[in-house]
Enzyme design. Structure first.
Site, PDB file in Angstrom:
ATOM      1  N   HIS A 130       0.845  -1.196   0.000  1.00  0.00           N
ATOM      2  CA  HIS A 130       0.000   0.000   0.000  1.00  0.00           C
ATOM      3  C   HIS A 130       0.877   1.241   0.000  1.00  0.00           C
ATOM      4  O   HIS A 130       2.091   1.148   0.106  1.00  0.00           O
ATOM      5  CB  HIS A 130      -1.008  -0.016   1.155  1.00  0.00           C
ATOM      6  CG  HIS A 130      -0.412   0.070   2.529  1.00  0.00           C
ATOM      7  ND1 HIS A 130       0.369  -0.912   3.072  1.00  0.00           N
ATOM      8  CD2 HIS A 130      -0.489   1.037   3.487  1.00  0.00           C
ATOM      9  CE1 HIS A 130       0.727  -0.572   4.302  1.00  0.00           C
ATOM     10  NE2 HIS A 130       0.237   0.621   4.574  1.00  0.00           N
ATOM     11  N   HIS A 140       1.427   3.901   1.937  1.00  0.00           N
ATOM     12  CA  HIS A 140       1.967   4.660   3.074  1.00  0.00           C
ATOM     13  C   HIS A 140       3.504   4.741   3.011  1.00  0.00           C
ATOM     14  O   HIS A 140       4.171   3.770   2.661  1.00  0.00           O
ATOM     15  CB  HIS A 140       1.519   4.039   4.395  1.00  0.00           C
ATOM     16  CG  HIS A 140       0.078   4.324   4.710  1.00  0.00           C
ATOM     17  ND1 HIS A 140      -0.662   3.575   5.596  1.00  0.00           N
ATOM     18  CD2 HIS A 140      -0.754   5.290   4.251  1.00  0.00           C
ATOM     19  CE1 HIS A 140      -1.893   4.066   5.663  1.00  0.00           C
ATOM     20  NE2 HIS A 140      -1.968   5.106   4.850  1.00  0.00           N
ATOM     21  N   ASP A 200       5.813   4.627   5.153  1.00  0.00           N
ATOM     22  CA  ASP A 200       6.633   3.656   5.894  1.00  0.00           C
ATOM     23  C   ASP A 200       6.695   2.307   5.172  1.00  0.00           C
ATOM     24  O   ASP A 200       7.353   1.379   5.645  1.00  0.00           O
ATOM     25  CB  ASP A 200       6.145   3.502   7.343  1.00  0.00           C
ATOM     26  CG  ASP A 200       4.734   2.963   7.452  1.00  0.00           C
ATOM     27  OD1 ASP A 200       3.854   3.411   6.698  1.00  0.00           O
ATOM     28  OD2 ASP A 200       4.502   2.078   8.305  1.00  0.00           O
ATOM     29  N   HIS A 201       6.040   2.201   4.009  1.00  0.00           N
ATOM     30  CA  HIS A 201       6.113   0.976   3.199  1.00  0.00           C
ATOM     31  C   HIS A 201       6.752   1.199   1.830  1.00  0.00           C
ATOM     32  O   HIS A 201       7.217   0.251   1.217  1.00  0.00           O
ATOM     33  CB  HIS A 201       4.708   0.363   3.045  1.00  0.00           C
ATOM     34  CG  HIS A 201       4.134  -0.048   4.374  1.00  0.00           C
ATOM     35  ND1 HIS A 201       4.032  -1.352   4.768  1.00  0.00           N
ATOM     36  CD2 HIS A 201       3.701   0.704   5.423  1.00  0.00           C
ATOM     37  CE1 HIS A 201       3.548  -1.404   6.011  1.00  0.00           C
ATOM     38  NE2 HIS A 201       3.334  -0.162   6.415  1.00  0.00           N
ATOM     39  N   HIS A 210      -7.526  -0.794   5.337  1.00  0.00           N
ATOM     40  CA  HIS A 210      -6.502   0.096   5.905  1.00  0.00           C
ATOM     41  C   HIS A 210      -6.291   1.264   4.942  1.00  0.00           C
ATOM     42  O   HIS A 210      -6.282   2.423   5.335  1.00  0.00           O
ATOM     43  CB  HIS A 210      -5.216  -0.697   6.117  1.00  0.00           C
ATOM     44  CG  HIS A 210      -4.057   0.105   6.628  1.00  0.00           C
ATOM     45  ND1 HIS A 210      -4.027   0.647   7.886  1.00  0.00           N
ATOM     46  CD2 HIS A 210      -2.880   0.450   6.033  1.00  0.00           C
ATOM     47  CE1 HIS A 210      -2.870   1.303   8.047  1.00  0.00           C
ATOM     48  NE2 HIS A 210      -2.163   1.199   6.944  1.00  0.00           N
ATOM     49  N   ASP A 247      -0.323  -3.820   6.223  1.00  0.00           N
ATOM     50  CA  ASP A 247      -0.959  -3.318   7.442  1.00  0.00           C
ATOM     51  C   ASP A 247      -2.427  -3.727   7.525  1.00  0.00           C
ATOM     52  O   ASP A 247      -3.250  -3.002   8.085  1.00  0.00           O
ATOM     53  CB  ASP A 247      -0.858  -1.786   7.507  1.00  0.00           C
ATOM     54  CG  ASP A 247       0.561  -1.312   7.779  1.00  0.00           C
ATOM     55  OD1 ASP A 247       1.448  -2.157   8.016  1.00  0.00           O
ATOM     56  OD2 ASP A 247       0.781  -0.086   7.738  1.00  0.00           O
ATOM     57  N   HIS A 284       4.455  -4.677  10.626  1.00  0.00           N
ATOM     58  CA  HIS A 284       4.954  -4.030  11.854  1.00  0.00           C
ATOM     59  C   HIS A 284       5.092  -5.032  12.993  1.00  0.00           C
ATOM     60  O   HIS A 284       4.361  -6.029  13.042  1.00  0.00           O
ATOM     61  CB  HIS A 284       3.987  -2.933  12.331  1.00  0.00           C
ATOM     62  CG  HIS A 284       3.914  -1.739  11.423  1.00  0.00           C
ATOM     63  ND1 HIS A 284       4.663  -0.608  11.618  1.00  0.00           N
ATOM     64  CD2 HIS A 284       3.165  -1.505  10.318  1.00  0.00           C
ATOM     65  CE1 HIS A 284       4.388   0.278  10.672  1.00  0.00           C
ATOM     66  NE2 HIS A 284       3.469  -0.247   9.861  1.00  0.00           N
TER      67      HIS A 284
HETATM   68 FE    FE Z   1       2.646   0.781   8.142  1.00  0.00          FE
HETATM   69 ZN    ZN Z   2       0.046   1.622   6.539  1.00  0.00          ZN
END
Ligand code: FE
Ligand code: ZN
Length: 248
Positions: A47, A49, A51-52, A105, A122, A160
């Site tokens: 996805h 985001h 942090d990915h 998400h 996530d 995570h």
């Molecule tokens: Fe994440």
């Molecule tokens: Zn995420």
């Protein structure tokens, strides 16, 4: 490998090549590739985001490889948009994964499944699930049900390390679940030893993850106490415990 605060970047590799899933930053990936003398073969994103996908651009500067990711999400570095029904082939690894749509998400979140492994970003966490940022409880519930229909021995690679705090919440929802106690003891030992609690298996998730147990009388009861209402519909139970977890 670990990245950022509590993110995981997963590596699929053989003796010469590697594909990475959800590189939130480039540095740990580049260090790993150099240390192991591996060539990057593909990047897979679940996805949009940061942090990915935050490390994708820097990885591409080193080496142009295909970047797979959700067709309907804003990821500037994507070169191979995919959605359910598509497959991802990494010939260097002799590996083929299939794509599942698991919105909730985010709007078009996807999972990669194959060779007994599930990369679910996530959406499904070890003993938990992702927050509903762009989707509805109905969508997330359906996405989790889709994942649960895969074989019990499927290894679940989530995005995570949230497991111990997820277990703490799960015990509040389902205090008499013995499988949860056993899982907590094991996962606490792993964390104390500095080891990841991920991957888990889908079988374990079915036995302990409250978001997959919305038909269990104990989970329904707790949801009703939280809401001060009487509901039984699993989507509403799911929505209630998701809301509860947000405030927990
Ligand atoms: Fe994440
Ligand atoms: Zn995420």
């Amino acid at each position: 490998m670990r990245a950022l605060n509590d993110n995981y970047i997963w590596t699929l590799r053989n003796a010469t090549h590697a594909a990475v899933v959800d590189p939130g930053e480039a540095r740990p990936v580049l260090e790993y590739l150099a240390r192991e003398r591996l060539e990057l073969a593909a990047i897979l994103a679940t996805h949009h985001h940061p942090d990915h996908v935050g490390g994708v651009a820097d990885l591409l500067e080193k080496r142009r490889v295909p970047v797979y990711g959700p067709r309907n999400e804003p990821i500037a570095t994507l070169t191979r948009p995919v959605s359910e029904g598509d497959t991802v082939s990494v010939p260097e690894l002799d590996l083929t994964l299939s794509v599942l749509d698991i919105p909730g998400h985010t709007r078009a979140h996807i999972a990669y499944y194959g060779a007994g492994m599930l990369f679910c970003g996530d959406t499904l966490f070890a003993c938990g699930c992702g927050r509903l940022f762009e989707g509805t409880a109905e969508q997330m519930y359906a996405s989790l049900q889709k994942l649960v229909s895969l074989p019990d021995d499927t290894l679940v690679y989530c995005g995570h390390e949230y497991t111990l705090s997820n277990i703490r919440f799960a015990k509040t929802v389902e205090p008499a679940n013995a499988a949860l106690e056993a899982r907590e003891a094991r996962d606490r030992r792993l964390r104390d030893a500095g080891k990841p609690t991920v991957p888990s298996t889908l079988g374990e998730e079915k036995a302990t993850n409250p978001f997959l147990r919305c038909l269990e009388p104990a989970v329904v009861d707790s949801a009703n106490k939280y809401l001060g209402a009487r509901i039984a519909d699993p989507v509403r139970v799911f929505a209630a415990i998701r809301d509860w977890k947000n405030r927990f």
